[in-house]
Design a protein around this motif. Structure first.
Motif, short mmCIF file in Angstrom:
data_model
loop_
_atom_site.label_atom_id
_atom_site.label_comp_id
_atom_site.label_asym_id
_atom_site.label_seq_id
_atom_site.Cartn_x
_atom_site.Cartn_y
_atom_site.Cartn_z
N GLY A 1 0.80 -1.21 0.00
CA GLY A 1 0.00 0.00 0.00
C GLY A 1 0.84 1.26 0.00
O GLY A 1 1.99 1.26 0.48
N ASN A 2 0.27 2.32 -0.51
CA ASN A 2 0.88 3.64 -0.43
C ASN A 2 -0.18 4.62 0.05
O ASN A 2 -1.23 4.76 -0.58
CB ASN A 2 1.42 4.08 -1.80
CG ASN A 2 2.45 5.18 -1.67
OD1 ASN A 2 3.26 5.16 -0.75
ND2 ASN A 2 2.41 6.16 -2.57
N GLY A 3 0.08 5.26 1.18
CA GLY A 3 -0.94 6.06 1.86
C GLY A 3 -1.57 5.30 3.00
O GLY A 3 -2.34 5.85 3.79
N THR A 4 -1.26 4.01 3.12
CA THR A 4 -1.74 3.16 4.21
C THR A 4 -0.81 3.29 5.42
O THR A 4 0.29 3.85 5.32
CB THR A 4 -1.80 1.69 3.77
OG1 THR A 4 -0.53 1.32 3.23
CG2 THR A 4 -2.87 1.49 2.71
N LYS A 5 -1.23 2.75 6.54
CA LYS A 5 -0.36 2.74 7.73
C LYS A 5 0.77 1.73 7.53
O LYS A 5 1.93 2.02 7.81
CB LYS A 5 -1.17 2.39 8.98
CG LYS A 5 -0.33 2.30 10.24
CD LYS A 5 -1.18 1.94 11.45
CE LYS A 5 -0.32 1.84 12.71
NZ LYS A 5 -1.12 1.50 13.91
N HIS A 6 0.42 0.54 7.07
CA HIS A 6 1.40 -0.52 6.84
C HIS A 6 1.80 -0.56 5.37
O HIS A 6 0.94 -0.42 4.48
CB HIS A 6 0.86 -1.88 7.25
CG HIS A 6 0.48 -1.98 8.70
ND1 HIS A 6 -0.75 -1.61 9.17
CD2 HIS A 6 1.19 -2.42 9.77
CE1 HIS A 6 -0.80 -1.81 10.48
NE2 HIS A 6 0.36 -2.28 10.87
N LYS A 7 3.05 -0.77 5.12
CA LYS A 7 3.52 -0.90 3.74
C LYS A 7 3.01 -2.20 3.13
O LYS A 7 2.58 -2.23 1.97
CB LYS A 7 5.05 -0.88 3.71
CG LYS A 7 5.65 -0.87 2.31
CD LYS A 7 5.35 0.43 1.59
CE LYS A 7 6.08 0.54 0.25
NZ LYS A 7 5.77 1.81 -0.43
N TYR A 8 3.07 -3.29 3.91
CA TYR A 8 2.62 -4.59 3.44
C TYR A 8 1.29 -4.93 4.09
O TYR A 8 1.19 -5.01 5.32
CB TYR A 8 3.65 -5.68 3.76
CG TYR A 8 4.84 -5.66 2.84
CD1 TYR A 8 4.88 -6.48 1.71
CD2 TYR A 8 5.92 -4.82 3.09
CE1 TYR A 8 5.97 -6.46 0.86
CE2 TYR A 8 7.01 -4.79 2.24
CZ TYR A 8 7.03 -5.62 1.12
OH TYR A 8 8.11 -5.59 0.28
N LEU A 9 0.26 -5.14 3.27
CA LEU A 9 -1.06 -5.50 3.78
C LEU A 9 -1.28 -7.00 3.75
O LEU A 9 -2.06 -7.52 4.55
CB LEU A 9 -2.14 -4.78 2.97
CG LEU A 9 -2.04 -3.25 2.96
CD1 LEU A 9 -3.15 -2.67 2.11
CD2 LEU A 9 -2.10 -2.69 4.37
N LEU A 10 -0.61 -7.69 2.83
CA LEU A 10 -0.69 -9.15 2.74
C LEU A 10 0.62 -9.66 2.18
O LEU A 10 1.12 -9.14 1.17
CB LEU A 10 -1.85 -9.57 1.83
CG LEU A 10 -2.20 -11.07 1.81
CD1 LEU A 10 -2.84 -11.48 3.13
CD2 LEU A 10 -3.14 -11.38 0.66
N TYR A 11 1.20 -10.69 2.81
CA TYR A 11 2.50 -11.17 2.34
C TYR A 11 2.76 -12.58 2.86
O TYR A 11 2.09 -13.07 3.77
CB TYR A 11 3.62 -10.24 2.80
CG TYR A 11 3.79 -10.15 4.31
CD1 TYR A 11 4.67 -10.99 4.99
CD2 TYR A 11 3.06 -9.23 5.05
CE1 TYR A 11 4.81 -10.91 6.36
CE2 TYR A 11 3.20 -9.14 6.42
CZ TYR A 11 4.08 -9.98 7.07
OH TYR A 11 4.21 -9.91 8.44
N PHE A 12 3.71 -13.24 2.25
CA PHE A 12 4.17 -14.57 2.66
C PHE A 12 5.59 -14.46 3.21
O PHE A 12 6.38 -13.62 2.76
CB PHE A 12 4.17 -15.54 1.47
CG PHE A 12 2.81 -15.91 0.97
CD1 PHE A 12 2.19 -17.07 1.40
CD2 PHE A 12 2.16 -15.11 0.05
CE1 PHE A 12 0.93 -17.42 0.94
CE2 PHE A 12 0.90 -15.44 -0.43
CZ PHE A 12 0.28 -16.60 0.02
#
Length: 524
Positions: free
Chosen positions: A202-213
């Motif tokens: 995400g960009n503009g989100t709190k977390h950079k990674y919203l879903l990952y392995f």
């Protein structure tokens, strides 16, 4: 059944709200709020007015009140375009005494005072503290407003923010954000884009990674939905209670890390945990060499297990041990009532009930230590043997409890009329015990199984303190010792939710074991 579960769940939620409200009332209304500074080194070093303003800021952080400093208010006016920076700099210069204020200073002081008094705030002005005609250390004049937070407002703020969903509109600033969007990639940049690893960024989100392995169980992780039980201010500063319980412990684990800038080095930084931190990139050359935007706040990889993992491992193994020993012994005592085994079992039950738990835990610790067993936990270099004494200490009282209740339930069933009819019908004693007595006596025991399993997540306060287990049971005592209000409320919430779920699952399991039990109401 579904209607019953929903009704029970709603009643449970109401109970949780009441419990959290009582805990908040005890913490924020009945206890002396100055106790939070007992271990605060910053508070001890500050003097005069600086200590007073620091006190109010920390009270705001801990949730006691709303606090607004005059200088912060002026900065907010600048951000909103109501005040130009030059005028703000002039208005900041408070006089040593209120009567010394002139011109722009007097104008904005009056505006600040009038506005916050109209909002129900108490406005306080601290005169400058001087020494030999000079302003003493920490003695600058201060102006601020504060208002205690009512319980209802505090409750609403807490429960309304328990579950948050990350969106591209989280970041208020447009600086360094660029296009607000979600991006799906099949080759995660954390691995240098060299292997197939899907991720949503995400960009503009709190977390950079919203879903990952990654390579850590359960391998698929998400930051889109976050549960917030409360922020810690002492035990694990600025981290949520749930994050504190789930975060790995121990020494750092480094590995070759590919940073967003392309820089590669051995690092323990976990880039998948990156959170937006306003202005962090501009203020650090080190961060500029690693990152390309303000998603620079990351957690570190550690080699040890989390608090929940330690507590659950001990609790679940102790529960298995308790049921494996307590149930057969309870059955044997009931079938051979007043026999030697029944008398020995009764003596053991009385001993466990009569002796304080702390006493026999220390006794087992001393005996185990003399046998060469580890008596404390090592987060980094632990072995399976360090689990033995905590598991035994935790299981033995549960064994006695299961023996006592199963024996009692079975003896009650043995005196029932249906047992006499079964005997008169020609059934053997073994058939009566297996098909009737044991089955009926086990129903209340079955109801407690979900509570036992979920209770393992909460840890054991005394056992973990004695064996220095870095688990969740010790978390509450740490929070109380450090007056960490956020953790105390969060742990109470966590315990409450587990209790509600455990009771509902116990009812469901009981109805499965005994089809005669139904939670549906039938109209006649």
């Amino acid at each position: 059944m579904a209607k019953y579960i929903l009704k029970r769940f709603l009643h449970g939620l109401i109970s949780i709200v009441i419990v959290v409200a009582i805990v908040m009332m005890l913490i924020y209304s009945l206890l002396d709020r100055t106790t939070i500074f007992a271990e605060d080194e910053v508070y001890r070093k500050l003097q005069n007015n600086a200590r007073t303003t620091y006190t109010y800021r920390r009270w705001q952080d801990y949730g006691y009140l709303h606090y607004v400093n005059y200088n912060d208010w002026l900065n907010e006016q600048v951000r909103e375009g109501k005040l130009d920076p030059e005028t703000k700099d002039e208005a900041t210069d408070l006089g040593r005494k209120p009567e010394d204020d002139e011109g722009v200073v007097a104008q904005y002081v009056k505006e600040f005072t009038d506005y916050y008094e109209s909002q129900g705030y108490k406005v306080e002005r601290l005169k400058a503290v001087t020494s030999r005609r000079k302003v003493a250390a920490g003695g600058q004049a201060e102006l601020f407003a504060h208002k205690d937070r009512p319980l209802v407002s505090r409750l609403w703020s807490y429960f309304s923010s328990i579950v948050t969903i990350d969106t591209i509109h989280y970041v208020d600033e447009d600086v360094d954000i660029g296009k607000r969007e979600l991006t799906f990639t099949t080759h995660d940049p954390v691995y240098g884009g060299e292997k197939f690893s899907p991720a949503i960024m995400g960009n503009g989100t709190k977390h950079k990674y919203l879903l990952y392995f990654d390579d850590k169980f359960p391998y698929l992780h998400q930051n889109l939905i976050t549960i917030n039980l409360g922020t810690s201010y002492s035990v694990n500063k600025d981290h949520d209670v749930l994050e504190t319980m789930l975060q790995s412990q121990g020494s750092y684990v480094t590995r070759p890390t590919v940073f967003p800038s392309g820089h590669v080095e051995e690092s323990a930084d976990d880039l998948h945990t990156a959170i937006y931190l306003e202005g962090s990139l501009a203020g650090s050359e080190l961060l500029q060499s690693r990152f390309e935007d303000d998603y620079t706040n990351v957690l570190t990889r550690r080699g040890g297990r989390s608090k929940v993992a330690f507590s659950f491992s001990i609790g679940i193994l102790a529960s298995i041990m308790a049921y494996a020993l307590g149930l057969p012994l309870g059955v044997f005592m009931a079938r051979h009532k007043d026999g030697i085994v029944d008398k020995l079992g009764t003596f053991y039950i009385v001993f466990i009930m009569a002796v304080p738990s702390l006493a026999y835990i220390f006794l087992f610790k001393a005996i185990g230590g003399s046998m060469g067993l580890p008596t404390t936990f090592d987060v980094n270099n632990g072995t399976a043997l360090m689990y033995v004494l905590p598991i035994v200490s935790l299981a033995l009282p549960s064994v006695a409890n299961l023996m006592k209740w199963l024996r009692r339930y079975m003896i009650d069933q043995m005196n029932s009329d249906y047992v006499k009819f079964a005997r008169s019908g020609g059934l053997s004693e073994n058939e009566i015990f297996a098909k009737h007595i044991l089955k009926n006596a086990a129903i209340p025991i079955v109801h407690g199984i979900p509570g036992t399993i979920l209770g393992a997540l909460t840890g054991a306060i005394i056992t973990e303190r004695v064996y220095v287990v870095p688990g969740t049971g010790n978390l509450l005592t740490q929070a109380i010792n450090f007056y960490d209000n956020g953790v105390i409320v969060g742990v109470a919430m966590f315990y409450g939710m587990l209790s509600v779920v455990a009771i509902i699952l116990g009812d469901v399991l009981m109805s499965i074991v005994d089809p005669r039990i139904s939670f549906t109401s039938k109209s006649r």
